[in-house]
Design a protein around this motif. Structure first.
Motif, PDB file in Angstrom:
ATOM      1  N   THR A 207      11.107  25.606 -30.511  1.00 19.81           N
ATOM      2  CA  THR A 207      12.048  25.083 -29.506  1.00 19.81           C
ATOM      3  C   THR A 207      11.684  23.645 -29.176  1.00 19.81           C
ATOM      4  OG1 THR A 207      12.189  27.301 -28.548  1.00 19.81           O
ATOM      5  CG2 THR A 207      13.056  25.499 -27.221  1.00 19.81           C
ATOM      6  N   ALA A 208      12.698  22.861 -28.855  1.00 17.39           N
ATOM      7  CA  ALA A 208      12.503  21.502 -28.334  1.00 17.39           C
ATOM      8  C   ALA A 208      13.196  21.401 -26.981  1.00 17.39           C
ATOM      9  CB  ALA A 208      13.048  20.459 -29.292  1.00 17.39           C
ATOM     10  N   VAL A 209      12.540  20.753 -26.045  1.00 22.79           N
ATOM     11  CA  VAL A 209      13.115  20.527 -24.713  1.00 22.79           C
ATOM     12  C   VAL A 209      13.143  19.018 -24.477  1.00 22.79           C
ATOM     13  CG1 VAL A 209      12.944  21.029 -22.259  1.00 22.79           C
ATOM     14  CG2 VAL A 209      12.113  22.701 -23.924  1.00 22.79           C
TER      15      VAL A 209
ATOM     16  N   LEU B 102       2.349  16.211 -16.086  1.00 27.25           N
ATOM     17  CA  LEU B 102       2.496  17.556 -15.545  1.00 27.25           C
ATOM     18  C   LEU B 102       2.485  18.623 -16.645  1.00 27.25           C
ATOM     19  CD1 LEU B 102       5.144  17.031 -12.713  1.00 27.25           C
ATOM     20  CD2 LEU B 102       2.744  17.624 -12.445  1.00 27.25           C
ATOM     21  N   PHE B 103       2.886  18.227 -17.842  1.00 29.54           N
ATOM     22  CA  PHE B 103       2.914  19.184 -18.947  1.00 29.54           C
ATOM     23  C   PHE B 103       1.577  19.274 -19.682  1.00 29.54           C
ATOM     24  CE2 PHE B 103       7.469  18.206 -18.558  1.00 29.54           C
ATOM     25  CZ  PHE B 103       7.992  19.496 -18.517  1.00 29.54           C
TER      26      PHE B 103
ATOM     27  N   GLY C 228      -0.136  25.475 -26.662  1.00 29.75           N
ATOM     28  CA  GLY C 228      -0.004  24.829 -27.963  1.00 29.75           C
ATOM     29  C   GLY C 228       1.222  23.956 -28.100  1.00 29.75           C
ATOM     30  N   LEU C 229       1.672  23.371 -27.002  1.00 34.28           N
ATOM     31  CA  LEU C 229       2.852  22.510 -27.046  1.00 34.28           C
ATOM     32  C   LEU C 229       2.459  21.078 -27.393  1.00 34.28           C
ATOM     33  CD1 LEU C 229       4.650  23.691 -23.764  1.00 34.28           C
ATOM     34  CD2 LEU C 229       4.802  24.653 -26.068  1.00 34.28           C
TER      35      LEU C 229
ATOM     36  N   PRO D 235       6.678  29.202 -23.551  1.00 33.15           N
ATOM     37  CA  PRO D 235       6.807  29.959 -22.292  1.00 33.15           C
ATOM     38  C   PRO D 235       7.946  29.370 -21.454  1.00 33.15           C
ATOM     39  CG  PRO D 235       4.941  28.465 -22.155  1.00 33.15           C
ATOM     40  CD  PRO D 235       5.468  28.348 -23.549  1.00 33.15           C
ATOM     41  N   GLU D 236       9.164  29.864 -21.722  1.00 35.72           N
ATOM     42  CA  GLU D 236      10.348  29.205 -21.174  1.00 35.72           C
ATOM     43  C   GLU D 236      10.383  29.226 -19.646  1.00 35.72           C
ATOM     44  OE1 GLU D 236      13.888  30.625 -22.995  1.00 35.72           O
ATOM     45  OE2 GLU D 236      13.224  30.140 -25.034  1.00 35.72           O
ATOM     46  N   ASP D 237       9.983  30.331 -19.035  1.00 34.89           N
ATOM     47  CA  ASP D 237      10.012  30.386 -17.568  1.00 34.89           C
ATOM     48  C   ASP D 237       9.060  29.364 -16.960  1.00 34.89           C
ATOM     49  OD1 ASP D 237      11.849  32.392 -17.689  1.00 34.89           O
ATOM     50  OD2 ASP D 237      10.434  34.019 -17.339  1.00 34.89           O
TER      51      ASP D 237
END
Length: 458
Positions: free
Chosen positions: A28-30, A53-54, A62-63, A81-83
């Motif tokens: 996924t990419a955000v 913050l990330f 592992g992002l 972890p989308e939530d």
């Protein structure tokens, strides 16, 4: 001239996406569209804080987090972890809550949120590629413009820095220092909690760098500020204000606490506590150093303060994890506007959770700032309005100050150099008033009786 390639993050992002495209399942990419915020609402330090913050998720989940050259943030990961990501996005939205881009609700019927876009590699890979190619094209244009641009006479360069540091050694730094009280409002009186001593950068720039933008190169300015720290600490022992009744606070770099100059001043002050004021971005840059200095200061009976926050930043960050003794929130008149995100109960809840005795509202130039702060559980204030109250009380209660104007009194009291203080007909009167009748406390503030000798609950 050395510069950072504006296309670096975009090229690295494209490489990662192409490698991930070979095994797209679960990837996924955000994309956070921070470049679409209004310029006045996205200062560089806010963009850096948003990206930081990330940081915990980069190791825990592992992002990969990319800060684009236009200010956007792109997060890439597998089995994301989308939530947790969504909760962090909401915190970042609160950081930029002044901007209309953050006002959309993704739960609306169309589900569209202009602040953020999610891409699933298995479905949206082609669209993601086009978006990143567009980001790269824009970055390459910025790169070409940078290479074509003539050198700016106002930029701070290593060569200019050398000359500025030489110029610092030739001035009387006390002429460029100011002090301002932080005043705590109690049930029946207001007391000076401590006196902040800071550098008047406008005056200093006129003296040593009238044609240079000191803030144009952050890391060079950092070198300049370290030298300035040592100069300030060397000049302060000869200033009368360090003998004033209340403790002082100093704006310093974290590493300055370990210098010989700081230790000498600390000995001059004796048992009087010191408050160290640091910037949030410096805390994030070296968190380990912050924690070490915080604990060292407390062991010595001193305190640490995180400066230059906004209500949005206080809501987006969990200050309890950093555990400072104090935080300073900057007042702005639009905070009191009806419907502003900071005008509701949320800020009061945050202040109460952190501890009302830790929060200071600064830049208070009007009575409205004091009223707003008291309503939200804040009862320590700093700014020109408090300077004026203290000056008025001093003039009205001390006969030897009869005929002195409020403007002159505030100028003499805020000065650090002895010559300016002695323009007052009775210099000892400048510090005679240490408490005065307080405005009535109301709202949440009334729940928290405090004492002026506390250090933020520690």
């Amino acid at each position: 001239m050395l510069y950072r390639d504006p296309t670096h993050a975009e090229r690295e992002l494209i490489d990662l996406v192409e490698r991930g495209a070979k095994t797209p399942s679960g990837r996924t990419a955000v994309h956070l569209h921070l470049s679409q915020l209004m310029p006045a609402h996205r200062p560089p330090q806010y963009l850096r804080i948003a990206a930081r913050l990330f940081a915990p998720m980069e190791s825990d989940a592992g992002l990969r987090v990319f800060s684009m050259s236009n200010g956007d943030i792109m997060i890439i990961g597998r089995d994301m972890p989308e939530d947790e990501i969504d909760r962090m996005i909401q915190r970042i939205k609160s950081l930029f809550s002044h901007d209309p881009l953050t006002w959309s609700d993704a739960d609306d019927e169309d589900g569209f949120d202009p602040f953020v876009t999610w891409y699933a590699f298995e479905v949206d890979l082609d669209e993601l590629r086009q978006v990143i190619k567009g980001l790269l094209a824009d970055a390459e244009k910025r790169r070409r413009d940078l290479l074509k641009a003539p050198p700016h006479a106002q930029d701070l360069t290593p060569e200019k820095l050398s000359g500025l540091l030489e110029g610092l050694g030739k001035i009387n730094i006390r002429h460029h220092l100011r002090r301002q009280p932080c005043v705590r409002v109690m049930d029946r009186k207001a007391v000076i909690l401590f006196e902040e001593i800071y550098t008047s950068m406008a005056d200093l720039r006129k003296a040593v760098a009238p044609e240079t933008d000191l803030f144009s190169a952050r890391w060079l300015f950092q070198d300049f500020s370290r030298s300035l720290d040592r100069l300030v600490l060397t000049g302060l022992p000869r200033a009368e204000v360090v003998q004033a009744p209340k403790r002082i606070s100093l704006n310093l770099n974290l590493e300055t606490v370990e210098t010989r100059e700081y230790q000498v001043l600390r000995q001059v002050l004796g048992p009087k506590p010191v408050v160290l004021e640091v910037q949030l971005i410096d805390v994030f840059t070296n968190l380990a150093k912050f924690l070490k200095v915080r604990d060292q200061l407390r062991a010595d009976g001193d305190a640490i303060l995180i400066d230059s926050l906004t209500p949005a930043m206080l809501g987006a960050l969990d200050m309890r994890q950093l555990d400072p003794d104090f935080v300073k929130i900057q007042w702005a008149s639009d905070l009191a506007a009806p419907g502003h995100p900071g005008s509701g109960d949320e800020l009061g809840d945050i202040v109460e959770a952190l501890g009302g005795d830790r929060v200071i509202l600064t830049r208070c130039d009007t009575e409205l700032a004091i009223t707003w702060g008291l309503t939200h559980g804040i009862y320590t204030f700093q700014g020109r309005f408090m300077d004026a109250i203290l000056g008025t009380v001093s003039i009205n209660t001390q006969p030897q100050l009869a005929g002195v104007s409020l403007r002159d009194f505030v100028r003499w009291r805020n000065a650090v150099d002895n010559a300016t203080r002695h323009q007052c007909p009775h210099p000892q009167a400048l510090d005679a008033v240490q408490e005065f009748a307080s405005p009535p406390r109301r709202g949440r503030a009334a729940r928290a009786p405090v004492t002026p000798s506390g250090t933020g609950g520690h």
